[in-house]
Enzyme design. Structure first.
Site, PDB file in Angstrom:
ATOM      1  N   ASP A   1       0.867  -1.185   0.000  1.00  0.00           N
ATOM      2  CA  ASP A   1       0.000   0.000   0.000  1.00  0.00           C
ATOM      3  C   ASP A   1       0.902   1.233   0.000  1.00  0.00           C
ATOM      4  O   ASP A   1       1.512   1.569   1.010  1.00  0.00           O
ATOM      5  CB  ASP A   1      -0.900  -0.039   1.236  1.00  0.00           C
ATOM      6  CG  ASP A   1      -1.728   1.227   1.418  1.00  0.00           C
ATOM      7  OD1 ASP A   1      -1.558   2.194   0.645  1.00  0.00           O
ATOM      8  OD2 ASP A   1      -2.534   1.255   2.368  1.00  0.00           O
TER       9      ASP A   1
ATOM     10  N   GLN B   1       0.724   6.471   1.223  1.00  0.00           N
ATOM     11  CA  GLN B   1       1.446   7.503   1.969  1.00  0.00           C
ATOM     12  C   GLN B   1       2.905   7.630   1.535  1.00  0.00           C
ATOM     13  O   GLN B   1       3.642   8.448   2.089  1.00  0.00           O
ATOM     14  CB  GLN B   1       1.390   7.189   3.467  1.00  0.00           C
ATOM     15  CG  GLN B   1       0.008   7.228   4.064  1.00  0.00           C
ATOM     16  CD  GLN B   1      -0.624   8.614   4.034  1.00  0.00           C
ATOM     17  OE1 GLN B   1       0.065   9.618   4.084  1.00  0.00           O
ATOM     18  NE2 GLN B   1      -1.941   8.665   3.950  1.00  0.00           N
TER      19      GLN B   1
END
Length: 400
Positions: free
Chosen positions: A195, A198
């Site tokens: 993921d 960020q």
């Protein structure tokens, strides 16, 4: 170093006033602001090339198609993917993870099988696996907010089907050693999903060097619009898994008896895609690349270092996430002040921070708290804004 005044002039919203105070926008981990170049690209698309793509023989459709596919090539280059067919447009990180979870459940992931995640995951990397009936095994944290890789090694079993971890924590700011995590997963013959929501605005990403099987991110975290995101998948996996949704675009042929599917990447892009959002995303990626990763990293590290030093001068301050390998995020609590009160009062001073559990409730439980206030930095933030934040926190502290 970056020319911050010039950069800030590219972001019109930074001239906004909130309650007659200059806006100090420190909620970049939630969403980033958009430069004029990206906004102009959106306007240009709707003014000059707005037509449905791929199907039309008329000129506008051809122009829109060319722009959409050129944007895919930009994303491919940005991630250093092997081919543009490995770049799937999604609505964002959440949809990308749901896509993989749903599709893997058809060929690899059965109810009761195991997915290894970490204690610092966003809900978007927890709930999709639970929806498929997976059992989650969790990499614990060390005291300074890093992943315990020794414990990670012990979590694998014969029912482990995937490792899915965040590149950078949206709460702690910790930059995880994802290259090592991928290597460990592959040593156990398990694919890995990263993921990158960020990470992409702060770190260069090379998916081939990383050897991740899947890498996902959202455009709005990197100065692009909301509603557009990216799933990178190795071609071997994208060929293997079935489509996520059915409809137009993702088909090769359709009859009432049988449907055959389109080639990559279109097999996973049912319906009319966001062909305006894709070009705006490409423009945002070009904007970041033009500034230079070394410059961005150096500047944001300086902001984080200075802010951390200033935070530590405030009595009763607790910072969550003390890893030496951090991105520009500071989650904090001040003794005796609820984070919601902190956020509300800072807002009256024109300072935008985030409050709550940051879609990471399991992490909050592991930390023994209900939530935090969070300041998160971007390349347009300044030392002066950090000073304003410090003055605001001290003022709130005096109120209590």
């Amino acid at each position: 170093m970056l020319d911050i005044l010039s950069i800030r002039s590219d972001f019109p919203i930074l001239q906004t006033k909130v309650y007659d105070k200059p806006l100090v926008y420190l909620d970049n981990a939630a969403t980033t602001q958009k430069p004029k170049q990206v906004i102009d690209k959106i306007v240009e698309g709707y003014y000059h090339t707005n037509a449905n793509i791929h199907r039309g023989v008329h000129r506008l459709s051809q122009l829109a198609t060319e722009a959409h596919e050129a944007a895919r090539k930009t994303v491919q280059r940005f991630l250093h993917a092997k081919s543009s067919g490995e770049i799937i447009y999604t609505r964002g990180t959440t949809e990308a993870i749901n896509l993989i979870a749903s599709c893997l459940s058809k060929i690899l992931l059965n109810p009761g099988d195991e997915v290894i995640v970490s204690a610092m995951e966003h809900h978007s990397n927890i709930v999709p696996w639970q929806l498929q009936g997976a059992r989650l095994k969790v990499i614990p944290l060390t005291e300074n907010g890093e992943l315990d890789l020794q414990s990670f090694e012990t979590l694998f079993s014969e029912r482990t089907r995937l490792v899915a971890v965040t590149h950078v924590s949206n709460v702690l700011g910790t930059i995880n050693p994802v290259d090592e995590i991928v290597k460990i997963a592959h040593a156990h013959d398990v694919p890995a999903l990263i993921d990158g929501a960020q990470a992409v605005a702060h770190l260069p990403v090379d998916v081939q060097a990383l050897d991740a099987d899947f890498y996902v991110f959202s455009g709005h975290k990197i100065y692009a619009p909301t509603g557009i995101g990216v799933l990178y998948g190795k071609e071997k996996w994208l060929d293997k898994i079935p489509p996520y949704q059915g409809g137009g675009e993702m088909i090769a042929s359709v009859s009432f008896e049988k449907t055959t599917y389109n080639e990559l990447p279109y097999k996973f892009e049912a319906g009319t895609p966001d062909f305006i959002g894709s070009t705006a995303l490409a423009e945002a990626l070009r904007y970041v690349e033009t500034l230079g990763w070394a410059n961005i990293r150096l500047y944001e590290e300086m902001l984080l270092k200075y802010a951390t030093e200033q935070f530590n001068t405030i009595e009763g301050m607790r910072i969550y996430g003390q890893s030496p390998h951090k991105s520009g995020v500071i989650s904090f609590l001040v003794d005796g002040i609820h984070p919601y009160d902190m956020g509300m009062l800072l807002d009256r001073m024109g300072i935008a921070v985030r409050t709550g559990h940051h879609c990471a409730e399991p992490l909050m439980h592991a930390l023994g708290i209900e939530g935090t206030a969070r300041a998160s930095f971007a390349l347009y933030n300044t030392i002066d804004e950090i000073e304003t934040l410090m003055a605001g926190i001290r003022k709130v502290k005096k109120m209590f």
